[in-house]
Write a protein that holds these residues in place. Structure first.
Motif, PDB file in Angstrom:
ATOM      1  N   GLY A  88       2.732   9.760   9.111  1.00  0.00           N
ATOM      2  CA  GLY A  88       3.864  10.564   9.540  1.00  0.00           C
ATOM      3  C   GLY A  88       5.218   9.908   9.426  1.00  0.00           C
ATOM      4  N   LEU A  89       5.306   8.748   8.767  1.00  0.00           N
ATOM      5  CA  LEU A  89       6.567   8.021   8.682  1.00  0.00           C
ATOM      6  C   LEU A  89       6.979   7.841   7.225  1.00  0.00           C
ATOM      7  N   ASP A  90       8.279   7.901   6.980  1.00  0.00           N
ATOM      8  CA  ASP A  90       8.765   7.894   5.599  1.00  0.00           C
ATOM      9  C   ASP A  90       8.682   6.533   4.913  1.00  0.00           C
ATOM     10  N   TYR A  91       8.553   5.460   5.675  1.00  0.00           N
ATOM     11  CA  TYR A  91       8.656   4.146   5.039  1.00  0.00           C
ATOM     12  C   TYR A  91       7.381   3.686   4.333  1.00  0.00           C
ATOM     13  N   TYR A  92       6.291   4.436   4.431  1.00  0.00           N
ATOM     14  CA  TYR A  92       5.033   3.984   3.823  1.00  0.00           C
ATOM     15  C   TYR A  92       5.080   4.050   2.297  1.00  0.00           C
ATOM     16  N   THR A  93       4.441   3.059   1.662  1.00  0.00           N
ATOM     17  CA  THR A  93       4.252   3.026   0.214  1.00  0.00           C
ATOM     18  C   THR A  93       2.820   2.591  -0.069  1.00  0.00           C
ATOM     19  N   ARG A  94       2.285   3.057  -1.169  1.00  0.00           N
ATOM     20  CA  ARG A  94       0.946   2.663  -1.599  1.00  0.00           C
ATOM     21  C   ARG A  94      -0.095   2.919  -0.504  1.00  0.00           C
ATOM     22  N   THR A  95      -0.667   1.893   0.070  1.00  0.00           N
ATOM     23  CA  THR A  95      -1.814   2.040   0.966  1.00  0.00           C
ATOM     24  C   THR A  95      -1.449   2.700   2.291  1.00  0.00           C
ATOM     25  N   VAL A  96      -2.234   3.710   2.694  1.00  0.00           N
ATOM     26  CA  VAL A  96      -2.191   4.264   4.043  1.00  0.00           C
ATOM     27  C   VAL A  96      -3.642   4.418   4.509  1.00  0.00           C
ATOM     28  N   PHE A  97      -3.866   4.254   5.814  1.00  0.00           N
ATOM     29  CA  PHE A  97      -5.238   4.386   6.328  1.00  0.00           C
ATOM     30  C   PHE A  97      -5.223   4.801   7.787  1.00  0.00           C
ATOM     31  N   GLU A  98      -6.333   5.397   8.224  1.00  0.00           N
ATOM     32  CA  GLU A  98      -6.510   5.815   9.613  1.00  0.00           C
ATOM     33  C   GLU A  98      -7.968   5.617  10.018  1.00  0.00           C
ATOM     34  N   ILE A  99      -8.182   5.342  11.288  1.00  0.00           N
ATOM     35  CA  ILE A  99      -9.526   5.263  11.858  1.00  0.00           C
ATOM     36  C   ILE A  99      -9.648   6.373  12.895  1.00  0.00           C
ATOM     37  N   VAL A 100     -10.702   7.157  12.778  1.00  0.00           N
ATOM     38  CA  VAL A 100     -10.870   8.371  13.577  1.00  0.00           C
ATOM     39  C   VAL A 100     -12.220   8.322  14.286  1.00  0.00           C
ATOM     40  N   PRO A 101     -12.275   8.650  15.586  1.00  0.00           N
ATOM     41  CA  PRO A 101     -13.546   8.653  16.312  1.00  0.00           C
ATOM     42  C   PRO A 101     -14.374   9.883  16.004  1.00  0.00           C
ATOM     43  N   PRO A 102     -15.654   9.882  16.350  1.00  0.00           N
ATOM     44  CA  PRO A 102     -16.508  11.043  16.057  1.00  0.00           C
ATOM     45  C   PRO A 102     -16.052  12.278  16.824  1.00  0.00           C
ATOM     46  N   GLY A 103     -16.095  13.423  16.142  1.00  0.00           N
ATOM     47  CA  GLY A 103     -15.752  14.685  16.791  1.00  0.00           C
ATOM     48  C   GLY A 103     -14.281  14.884  17.039  1.00  0.00           C
ATOM     49  N   ALA A 104     -13.425  14.014  16.474  1.00  0.00           N
ATOM     50  CA  ALA A 104     -11.988  14.129  16.727  1.00  0.00           C
ATOM     51  C   ALA A 104     -11.390  15.227  15.868  1.00  0.00           C
ATOM     52  N   GLY A 105     -10.376  15.875  16.408  1.00  0.00           N
ATOM     53  CA  GLY A 105      -9.659  16.886  15.645  1.00  0.00           C
ATOM     54  C   GLY A 105      -8.515  16.266  14.876  1.00  0.00           C
ATOM     55  N   ALA A 106      -7.558  17.106  14.518  1.00  0.00           N
ATOM     56  CA  ALA A 106      -6.439  16.651  13.692  1.00  0.00           C
ATOM     57  C   ALA A 106      -5.572  15.626  14.418  1.00  0.00           C
ATOM     58  N   GLN A 107      -5.602  15.644  15.768  1.00  0.00           N
ATOM     59  CA  GLN A 107      -4.778  14.724  16.537  1.00  0.00           C
ATOM     60  C   GLN A 107      -5.585  13.531  17.043  1.00  0.00           C
ATOM     61  N   GLY A 108      -6.758  13.289  16.461  1.00  0.00           N
ATOM     62  CA  GLY A 108      -7.663  12.320  17.056  1.00  0.00           C
ATOM     63  C   GLY A 108      -7.567  10.898  16.550  1.00  0.00           C
ATOM     64  N   THR A 109      -6.663  10.591  15.640  1.00  0.00           N
ATOM     65  CA  THR A 109      -6.565   9.244  15.092  1.00  0.00           C
ATOM     66  C   THR A 109      -6.325   8.227  16.202  1.00  0.00           C
ATOM     67  N   ILE A 110      -7.084   7.125  16.194  1.00  0.00           N
ATOM     68  CA  ILE A 110      -6.879   6.098  17.209  1.00  0.00           C
ATOM     69  C   ILE A 110      -6.210   4.851  16.646  1.00  0.00           C
ATOM     70  N   LEU A 111      -6.162   4.728  15.323  1.00  0.00           N
ATOM     71  CA  LEU A 111      -5.528   3.550  14.718  1.00  0.00           C
ATOM     72  C   LEU A 111      -5.125   3.922  13.302  1.00  0.00           C
ATOM     73  N   GLY A 112      -3.921   3.513  12.896  1.00  0.00           N
ATOM     74  CA  GLY A 112      -3.485   3.837  11.544  1.00  0.00           C
ATOM     75  C   GLY A 112      -2.361   2.924  11.093  1.00  0.00           C
ATOM     76  N   GLY A 113      -2.168   2.876   9.789  1.00  0.00           N
ATOM     77  CA  GLY A 113      -1.102   2.033   9.262  1.00  0.00           C
ATOM     78  C   GLY A 113      -1.060   2.094   7.759  1.00  0.00           C
ATOM     79  N   GLY A 114      -0.482   1.051   7.167  1.00  0.00           N
ATOM     80  CA  GLY A 114      -0.373   0.997   5.720  1.00  0.00           C
ATOM     81  C   GLY A 114       0.722   0.051   5.282  1.00  0.00           C
ATOM     82  N   ARG A 115       1.113   0.205   4.027  1.00  0.00           N
ATOM     83  CA  ARG A 115       2.097  -0.689   3.401  1.00  0.00           C
ATOM     84  C   ARG A 115       3.484  -0.047   3.423  1.00  0.00           C
ATOM     85  N   TYR A 116       4.517  -0.893   3.581  1.00  0.00           N
ATOM     86  CA  TYR A 116       5.905  -0.403   3.644  1.00  0.00           C
ATOM     87  C   TYR A 116       6.822  -1.399   2.929  1.00  0.00           C
ATOM     88  N   ASP A 117       6.656  -1.504   1.612  1.00  0.00           N
ATOM     89  CA  ASP A 117       7.322  -2.548   0.840  1.00  0.00           C
ATOM     90  C   ASP A 117       8.833  -2.412   0.765  1.00  0.00           C
TER      91      ASP A 117
END
Length: 416
Positions: free
Chosen positions: A257-286
């Motif tokens: 959801g942030l404009d500064y990301y480039t290349r790699t993005v990733f998220e970790i989601v628990p079982p049964g989670a909906g669209a708002q269920g991400t518990i950890l996320g990040g990526g590259r911002y060169d």
């Protein structure tokens, strides 16, 4: 009756064991990878987030707490942790240190959003950042840290999603393809997405509304529009994750959801989670450091919401040890016993032993009942006789056995 503001909550003593559990696991993991802790201010210049997070994002358009201070400066309560870390990196001259610089943080963040499970208007983040390393090895290490943290916390059934959204060389062509695809279905988009089509088409893939989700499935894929360098970076990252044995799924809708990301993005989601269920996320911002006025410096990291981690620890029934309870409780009876009881408590604490002072206006029975409810194992009783004799009566709560011992001898036993 005053209540906590909407979207905030108190963290009481009963919940503290979960916070200490997560903080200890997260801090240990960061130190194991050679990261140093950084704490930044709660508020920053509003322009910092306008430059980094980006106009047209929900965070900047709808969710920030921004105000003018008495000097007329526009300030914003921190809505995320990475931009302040990058500002501190530049301000403290960390670009002159041996690269890469590895930093981690715990901080409260503020977003005016609809409160939901595990996400409040004031919530707390743990994050890690590697600044000065543009290789996919750094990406793999960050993803591995996120996956390891959730594993160390005892969470199971999680899913890791990854994607590459390219860089400034190849993304413009992808944006054109995305805008062209959505042009024919603009009338079917929600009102927010119609605005995104005009100003920030990449955000179309980040919409969580049910009416827009099906359209995302057939949208052009960013990985099909990568330049040669981004393609090579993307393939090597997957090779490294495979070597680490980390299971992952490529999600072509994942953009973060942030404009500064480039290349790699990733998220970790628990079982049964909906669209708002991400518990950890990040990526590259060169490009972020350069965007904030520094020289070109690659960066990669992740952040996780502490409340959502704790919610999942609780819901999955992970056993967490409670806060350590002092073993001793001092019950003083009568005015003459107060001073020797006070002196004994202070002397015990100086040796590193925990002790609870009783409610010294109560009867012995009342203090014993209080000690039992607190779960202490030994009550030290000082009445008028003990005060005169320089002794203390030690009663074991489990067996009810009692021992009368000189206070000096008792302290020597503790010290040894």
């Amino acid at each position: 009756m005053y209540r906590a503001a909407r979207g905030t909550k108190d963290i009481g003593p009963a919940e503290q064991k979960y916070w200490r559990y997560v903080e200890d696991k997260a801090s240990t993991l960061a130190r194991r990878h050679g990261f140093g802790r950084l704490d930044t201010p709660v508020f920053e210049s509003s322009d910092l987030f306008h430059r980094s997070v980006g106009a047209g994002t929900d965070i900047m358009d709808k969710e920030t707490y921004t105000f003018l201070d008495r000097g007329g400066d526009s300030l914003t309560l921190r809505p995320e942790g990475t931009a302040p870390v990058c500002r501190a990196f530049l301000e403290a001259g960390m670009h002159s240190l041996p690269q890469p610089v590895r930093l981690y943080y715990f901080c409260p963040v503020f977003r005016y959003d609809r409160p939901q499970a595990g996400r409040y208007r004031q919530h707390h983040q743990y994050g890690v950042e590697i600044l000065g390393d543009g290789s996919p090895l750094a990406d793999a290490e960050i993803v591995d840290m996120g996956w390891t943290l959730t594993s160390d916390l005892g969470l199971a059934g999680l899913s890791l999603f990854i994607n590459s959204i390219g860089d400034s060389n190849c993304r413009p062509g992808y944006i054109d393809a995305l805008r062209s695809y959505y042009e024919s279905v603009r009338e079917d988009l929600c009102s927010d997405c119609r605005q995104r089509w005009e100003h920030n088409p990449l955000r179309l893939l980040d919409c969580k509304r049910d009416s827009c989700r099906p359209l995302q499935e057939s949208a052009p894929r960013s990985t099909e529009h990568l330049c040669d360098e981004c393609e090579q970076h993307w393939r090597r990252l997957q090779t490294y994750l495979n070597a680490l044995g980390i299971p992952y799924t490529v999600d072509h809708r994942l953009v973060r959801g942030l404009d500064y990301y480039t290349r790699t993005v990733f998220e970790i989601v628990p079982p049964g989670a909906g669209a708002q269920g991400t518990i950890l996320g990040g990526g590259r911002y060169d490009g972020l450091i350069e965007q904030l006025g520094g020289r070109p410096t690659p960066g990669v990291g992740f952040a996780t919401g502490m409340e959502r981690l704790i919610l999942n620890v609780q819901s999955q029934g992970v056993e967490v040890a409670g806060e350590e309870i002092p073993r001793y409780y001092i019950a003083a009876l009568g005015e003459d016993a107060v001073e020797p009881a006070l002196e004994l408590a202070a002397a015990m604490r100086r040796t590193g032993v925990g002790v609870i002072q009783g409610a010294w206006g109560r009867s012995l029975r009342g203090q014993m009942r209080n000690a039992n409810s607190l779960g202490v194992s030994t009550v030290l009783i000082i009445g008028e006789d003990e005060a005169k004799a320089g002794t203390v009566t030690a009663r074991e709560m489990a067996t009810r056995e009692q021992l009368v011992i000189a206070r000096e001898d008792f302290l020597k036993r503790l010290a040894s």
